[in-house]
Design a protein around this motif. Sequence first.
Motif, PDB file in Angstrom:
ATOM      1  N   VAL A  36       0.834  -1.201   0.000  1.00 25.52           N
ATOM      2  CA  VAL A  36       0.000   0.000   0.000  1.00 25.52           C
ATOM      3  C   VAL A  36       0.871   1.255   0.000  1.00 25.52           C
ATOM      4  O   VAL A  36       0.607   2.220  -0.739  1.00 25.52           O
ATOM      5  CB  VAL A  36      -0.946   0.000   1.212  1.00 25.52           C
ATOM      6  N   GLY A  37       1.931   1.246   0.807  1.00 27.27           N
ATOM      7  CA  GLY A  37       2.825   2.397   0.857  1.00 27.27           C
ATOM      8  C   GLY A  37       3.479   2.678  -0.483  1.00 27.27           C
ATOM      9  O   GLY A  37       3.584   3.844  -0.900  1.00 27.27           O
ATOM     10  N   LYS A  38       3.905   1.643  -1.155  1.00 22.70           N
ATOM     11  CA  LYS A  38       4.557   1.824  -2.462  1.00 22.70           C
ATOM     12  C   LYS A  38       3.591   2.430  -3.471  1.00 22.70           C
ATOM     13  O   LYS A  38       3.945   3.333  -4.237  1.00 22.70           O
ATOM     14  CB  LYS A  38       5.088   0.492  -2.967  1.00 22.70           C
ATOM     15  N   ARG A  39       2.351   1.948  -3.451  1.00 20.20           N
ATOM     16  CA  ARG A  39       1.343   2.476  -4.380  1.00 20.20           C
ATOM     17  C   ARG A  39       1.126   3.974  -4.157  1.00 20.20           C
ATOM     18  O   ARG A  39       1.090   4.761  -5.104  1.00 20.20           O
ATOM     19  CB  ARG A  39       0.028   1.724  -4.196  1.00 20.20           C
ATOM     20  N   LEU A  40       0.997   4.358  -2.903  1.00 21.88           N
ATOM     21  CA  LEU A  40       0.722   5.758  -2.576  1.00 21.88           C
ATOM     22  C   LEU A  40       1.933   6.647  -2.796  1.00 21.88           C
ATOM     23  O   LEU A  40       1.828   7.755  -3.332  1.00 21.88           O
ATOM     24  CB  LEU A  40       0.264   5.858  -1.116  1.00 21.88           C
ATOM     25  N   ALA A  41       3.100   6.187  -2.359  1.00 17.64           N
ATOM     26  CA  ALA A  41       4.309   7.008  -2.442  1.00 17.64           C
ATOM     27  C   ALA A  41       4.709   7.258  -3.886  1.00 17.64           C
ATOM     28  O   ALA A  41       5.077   8.379  -4.258  1.00 17.64           O
ATOM     29  CB  ALA A  41       5.443   6.343  -1.680  1.00 17.64           C
ATOM     30  N   TYR A  42       4.651   6.226  -4.704  1.00 17.23           N
ATOM     31  CA  TYR A  42       5.056   6.405  -6.094  1.00 17.23           C
ATOM     32  C   TYR A  42       4.025   7.195  -6.890  1.00 17.23           C
ATOM     33  O   TYR A  42       4.376   7.842  -7.882  1.00 17.23           O
ATOM     34  CB  TYR A  42       5.352   5.050  -6.749  1.00 17.23           C
ATOM     35  N   ARG A  43       2.784   7.173  -6.458  1.00 13.12           N
ATOM     36  CA  ARG A  43       1.810   8.045  -7.107  1.00 13.12           C
ATOM     37  C   ARG A  43       2.167   9.507  -6.872  1.00 13.12           C
ATOM     38  O   ARG A  43       2.046  10.352  -7.764  1.00 13.12           O
ATOM     39  CB  ARG A  43       0.384   7.785  -6.608  1.00 13.12           C
ATOM     40  N   PHE A  44       2.638   9.815  -5.660  1.00 17.03           N
ATOM     41  CA  PHE A  44       2.940  11.201  -5.329  1.00 17.03           C
ATOM     42  C   PHE A  44       4.013  11.792  -6.241  1.00 17.03           C
ATOM     43  O   PHE A  44       3.999  13.000  -6.528  1.00 17.03           O
ATOM     44  CB  PHE A  44       3.398  11.329  -3.873  1.00 17.03           C
ATOM     45  N   THR A  62       2.062  18.996   1.754  1.00  8.05           N
ATOM     46  CA  THR A  62       3.220  18.844   2.637  1.00  8.05           C
ATOM     47  C   THR A  62       3.170  17.508   3.378  1.00  8.05           C
ATOM     48  O   THR A  62       4.168  16.781   3.451  1.00  8.05           O
ATOM     49  CB  THR A  62       3.256  19.993   3.664  1.00  8.05           C
ATOM     50  N   PHE A  63       2.004  17.165   3.898  1.00  6.93           N
ATOM     51  CA  PHE A  63       1.908  15.943   4.686  1.00  6.93           C
ATOM     52  C   PHE A  63       1.901  14.695   3.810  1.00  6.93           C
ATOM     53  O   PHE A  63       2.344  13.627   4.240  1.00  6.93           O
ATOM     54  CB  PHE A  63       0.688  16.006   5.605  1.00  6.93           C
ATOM     55  N   TYR A  64       1.400  14.808   2.588  1.00  5.90           N
ATOM     56  CA  TYR A  64       1.492  13.701   1.628  1.00  5.90           C
ATOM     57  C   TYR A  64       2.968  13.470   1.282  1.00  5.90           C
ATOM     58  O   TYR A  64       3.464  12.339   1.277  1.00  5.90           O
ATOM     59  CB  TYR A  64       0.676  14.058   0.389  1.00  5.90           C
ATOM     60  N   TRP A  65       3.675  14.547   1.019  1.00  2.00           N
ATOM     61  CA  TRP A  65       5.102  14.499   0.693  1.00  2.00           C
ATOM     62  C   TRP A  65       5.896  13.900   1.856  1.00  2.00           C
ATOM     63  O   TRP A  65       6.761  13.046   1.685  1.00  2.00           O
ATOM     64  CB  TRP A  65       5.580  15.917   0.403  1.00  2.00           C
ATOM     65  N   ASN A  66       5.587  14.366   3.059  1.00  2.00           N
ATOM     66  CA  ASN A  66       6.237  13.845   4.264  1.00  2.00           C
ATOM     67  C   ASN A  66       6.026  12.337   4.405  1.00  2.00           C
ATOM     68  O   ASN A  66       6.945  11.587   4.750  1.00  2.00           O
ATOM     69  CB  ASN A  66       5.669  14.545   5.507  1.00  2.00           C
ATOM     70  N   GLY A  67       4.803  11.898   4.149  1.00  2.00           N
ATOM     71  CA  GLY A  67       4.500  10.476   4.244  1.00  2.00           C
ATOM     72  C   GLY A  67       5.279   9.652   3.240  1.00  2.00           C
ATOM     73  O   GLY A  67       5.808   8.579   3.566  1.00  2.00           O
ATOM     74  N   ALA A  68       5.369  10.158   2.017  1.00  2.00           N
ATOM     75  CA  ALA A  68       6.122   9.455   0.979  1.00  2.00           C
ATOM     76  C   ALA A  68       7.598   9.358   1.347  1.00  2.00           C
ATOM     77  O   ALA A  68       8.242   8.318   1.162  1.00  2.00           O
ATOM     78  CB  ALA A  68       5.947  10.165  -0.360  1.00  2.00           C
ATOM     79  N   LEU A  69       8.143  10.449   1.890  1.00  2.00           N
ATOM     80  CA  LEU A  69       9.554  10.466   2.269  1.00  2.00           C
ATOM     81  C   LEU A  69       9.830   9.510   3.427  1.00  2.00           C
ATOM     82  O   LEU A  69      10.829   8.770   3.428  1.00  2.00           O
ATOM     83  CB  LEU A  69       9.970  11.893   2.637  1.00  2.00           C
ATOM     84  N   LYS A  70       8.947   9.518   4.411  1.00  2.00           N
ATOM     85  CA  LYS A  70       9.127   8.605   5.551  1.00  2.00           C
ATOM     86  C   LYS A  70       8.999   7.151   5.112  1.00  2.00           C
ATOM     87  O   LYS A  70       9.717   6.275   5.609  1.00  2.00           O
ATOM     88  CB  LYS A  70       8.115   8.937   6.648  1.00  2.00           C
ATOM     89  N   TYR A  71       8.091   6.893   4.178  1.00  2.00           N
ATOM     90  CA  TYR A  71       7.957   5.533   3.651  1.00  2.00           C
ATOM     91  C   TYR A  71       9.238   5.118   2.942  1.00  2.00           C
ATOM     92  O   TYR A  71       9.732   4.003   3.133  1.00  2.00           O
ATOM     93  CB  TYR A  71       6.770   5.439   2.686  1.00  2.00           C
ATOM     94  N   ALA A  72       9.777   6.019   2.132  1.00  2.00           N
ATOM     95  CA  ALA A  72      11.023   5.720   1.417  1.00  2.00           C
ATOM     96  C   ALA A  72      12.147   5.425   2.401  1.00  2.00           C
ATOM     97  O   ALA A  72      12.961   4.509   2.191  1.00  2.00           O
ATOM     98  CB  ALA A  72      11.396   6.878   0.506  1.00  2.00           C
ATOM     99  N   ALA A  73      12.189   6.191   3.486  1.00  2.00           N
ATOM    100  CA  ALA A  73      13.259   6.010   4.477  1.00  2.00           C
ATOM    101  C   ALA A  73      13.115   4.692   5.229  1.00  2.00           C
ATOM    102  O   ALA A  73      14.088   3.950   5.393  1.00  2.00           O
ATOM    103  CB  ALA A  73      13.263   7.181   5.457  1.00  2.00           C
ATOM    104  N   VAL A  74      11.900   4.364   5.660  1.00  2.00           N
ATOM    105  CA  VAL A  74      11.709   3.157   6.462  1.00  2.00           C
ATOM    106  C   VAL A  74      11.903   1.889   5.636  1.00  2.00           C
ATOM    107  O   VAL A  74      12.305   0.839   6.151  1.00  2.00           O
ATOM    108  CB  VAL A  74      10.329   3.169   7.157  1.00  2.00           C
ATOM    109  N   THR A  75      11.654   1.987   4.325  1.00  2.00           N
ATOM    110  CA  THR A  75      11.859   0.832   3.445  1.00  2.00           C
ATOM    111  C   THR A  75      13.237   0.853   2.778  1.00  2.00           C
ATOM    112  O   THR A  75      13.550  -0.029   1.984  1.00  2.00           O
ATOM    113  CB  THR A  75      10.772   0.773   2.355  1.00  2.00           C
ATOM    114  N   LYS A  76      14.022   1.902   3.092  1.00  2.00           N
ATOM    115  CA  LYS A  76      15.374   2.052   2.526  1.00  2.00           C
ATOM    116  C   LYS A  76      15.345   2.061   0.992  1.00  2.00           C
ATOM    117  O   LYS A  76      16.216   1.500   0.324  1.00  2.00           O
ATOM    118  CB  LYS A  76      16.304   0.951   3.040  1.00  2.00           C
ATOM    119  N   ASP A  77      14.321   2.725   0.459  1.00  3.98           N
ATOM    120  CA  ASP A  77      14.174   2.856  -0.989  1.00  3.98           C
ATOM    121  C   ASP A  77      14.953   4.084  -1.452  1.00  3.98           C
ATOM    122  O   ASP A  77      14.420   5.193  -1.534  1.00  3.98           O
ATOM    123  CB  ASP A  77      12.687   2.985  -1.346  1.00  3.98           C
ATOM    124  N   LYS A  78      16.231   3.893  -1.748  1.00  6.41           N
ATOM    125  CA  LYS A  78      17.106   5.006  -2.112  1.00  6.41           C
ATOM    126  C   LYS A  78      16.660   5.677  -3.405  1.00  6.41           C
ATOM    127  O   LYS A  78      16.801   6.905  -3.556  1.00  6.41           O
ATOM    128  CB  LYS A  78      18.540   4.512  -2.233  1.00  6.41           C
TER     129      LYS A  78
END
Length: 367
Positions: A36-44, A62-78
């Motif tokens: 679910v996180g990947k679907r939302l983050a990559y849409r952003f 801002t909060f959508y962007w923040n969520g995508a960034l935190k998802y990228a960090a927690v999954t180590k998606d460089k």
Amino acid sequence: MRKKVFLLLCLIPFQFMFAQTSMLKNFPKGSTPEEVGKRLAYRFVNEKHALHAGKWIGYPETFYWNGALKYAAVTKDKELIKTLQNKFEPLFTTEKALLPIMNHVDLNMFGSLPLEFYNVTKEKRYLELGIPYADTQWQVPENAKSKEKEWADKGYSWQTRLWIDDMYMITIVQTQAYKVTKDPKYIDRAAKEMVLYLDDLQRPNGLFYHAPDVPFYWGRGNGWMAAGMAELLQAMPKKHKDRPRIMKGYQTMMESLKKYQNPEGLWNQLIDKSDCWTETSGSAMFTFAFIKGVKNGWLNAKEYAPAARKAWIALVPYLNEKNQVREVCVGTNKKNELQYYYDRPRRTGDYHGQGPFLWCTVALLEK
């Protein structure tokens, strides 16, 4: 023998707690936070700006962007981190005019985003961009109104309005500033402000009116309070003087929310009105607060882990094939009219919903 029995008895509570918190793992295929996180983050990545007053980056983006960034960090998606940096880069140059001015609670919260970029990348330019947004929440402008000056004289932000929305907008910037600088003034500000709002707005049932003159339990408004307290409690030092008061307010609210969780597992646009429609942005914020509480030991896992799991699984079907969240209440100013809240339009893909869904994925993935 007695020693072995004693050790086994000591282990039982930990094994039970582990069994309960494990309910926040092992989700059905399609409902995992990774998917679910990947679907939302990559849409952003390809989303357009959602501008406040048509001029500046707005708080939902801002909060959508923040969520995508935190998802990228927690999954180590460089790759995703770099892509999000590239999306932000024009704000240093060609899109600099879109940086919000620092004169309103809904604009200053933008600072939480560059501070999160600094937290992830350690690039100093993000810190230098973000900190002024935190500082100016307590720097009274020359043209401030008398009420704003009055709040400042009492040690609060001059941007104080006593709208429940503010308790994410103000506290998230101060909390982020504390996390990256370790300067206690930031967490002290956030805590003092939160206690004020708890004392003035929380009702005996644990929920919050939209404002003192608007006696309705609006879903997303309460969601901002729930998410704000969860973020603040996680960042606060364990011995902070205001922590017990905030914890009490948080736990009282969570108990009430558990009672009002609808049969579907979510919450209504007006929390206490069973005939009101299910609203997803507030529901996601409550789910986020439940997850944080269970994982941090603030909530009884036996009671709240099943509720959090039920809510998360109920949320996922509201994400459509285009990775847009359905049934999101539009931006809502306060109004002392019950029907106004019933009649608020619902949108699909509104950033008010996209961001909180991502917060849930991050909370589920965090250790």
